[in-house]
Write an enzyme that holds these catalytic residues in place. Structure first.
Site, PDB file in Angstrom:
ATOM      1  CB  SER A  84     -11.228 -20.326  68.381  1.00 50.37           C
ATOM      2  OG  SER A  84     -11.885 -21.108  67.346  1.00 50.37           O
ATOM      3  CB  ILE A 129     -10.052 -15.046  70.128  1.00 55.98           C
ATOM      4  CG1 ILE A 129      -9.699 -16.421  70.347  1.00 55.98           C
ATOM      5  CG2 ILE A 129     -10.323 -14.348  71.463  1.00 55.98           C
ATOM      6  CD1 ILE A 129      -8.498 -16.966  71.391  1.00 55.98           C
ATOM      7  CE  LYS A 182      -8.559 -21.971  69.503  1.00 59.72           C
ATOM      8  NZ  LYS A 182      -8.560 -22.431  70.993  1.00 59.72           N
ATOM      9  CG  ASP A 221     -14.155 -23.111  77.671  1.00 59.92           C
ATOM     10  OD1 ASP A 221     -15.223 -23.006  78.158  1.00 59.92           O
ATOM     11  OD2 ASP A 221     -13.697 -22.574  76.607  1.00 59.92           O
TER      12      ASP A 221
END
Length: 180
Positions: A1, A4, A21, A155
């Site tokens: 993260s 973003i 998050k 990812d």
């Protein structure tokens, strides 16, 4: 993260350790502006014969689709739940629990998994686990994702994989997934 939002460790009233998050303010608008600029550049690139075969506009369109999905933490929560279901019988993989009641499209709260990140140089020195076995379980995990579930973590950089004290692999960050 990192691009973003930010992830913060927190403790719930019941004592449970979690990761919260949180998206950066106005990130969606800023990303759309950047994507529009990228699309304009791709349009120019399409006019160059040496770049046209790479289909720059199509690449930007796909990138835009992926980024928009990653900005939706509710989608990430659903992805996380799918991984929980897929790996519920695999003793070598641990997926964090999602706290849906504390999550939204811009905030995701999930169980804290304590362990060593694959990228942590202390892993080889301090973890009292068989790293060859962990590597084997990691490879088997990805084979299971791809060939059995048809739904995989897209990812897999070393920061998104951790080794727990018992040698179990913890999988983190479910914003990007692939389907076969």
């Amino acid at each position: 993260s990192a691009s973003i939002g930010q992830a913060h460790r927190a403790r719930l009233a019941d004592g449970a350790d979690v990761v919260v998050k949180v998206q950066h303010a106005d990130i969606r608008r800023r990303m759309e502006v950047d994507l529009d600029i990228l699309a304009g550049l791709a349009q120019l690139a399409e006019m160059l014969p040496e770049l046209a075969p790479y289909r720059p506009l199509a690449m930007v369109a796909e990138f835009r689709r992926v980024v928009r999905r990653e900005l939706d933490f509710a989608r990430e929560a659903r992805n996380l739940e799918q991984f929980v279901r897929n790996f519920r019988r695999n003793p070598h993989v641990r997926i964090p629990r999602c706290y849906h009641e504390l999550s939204t499209e811009r905030v995701l709260t999930m169980e804290w998994l304590d362990g060593w990140r694959f990228a942590d140089p202390r892993l080889a020195r301090e973890a009292q686990v068989d790293l060859a076995l962990v590597a084997r379980h990691g490879a088997e995990m990805y084979l299971e994702m791809i060939f059995h579930h048809g739904f995989y973590h897209a990812d897999p950089h070393p920061g998104n994989l951790i080794v727990l004290a018992d040698g179990t692999i913890g999988l983190l960050d479910f914003g990007m997934v692939g389907r076969l």
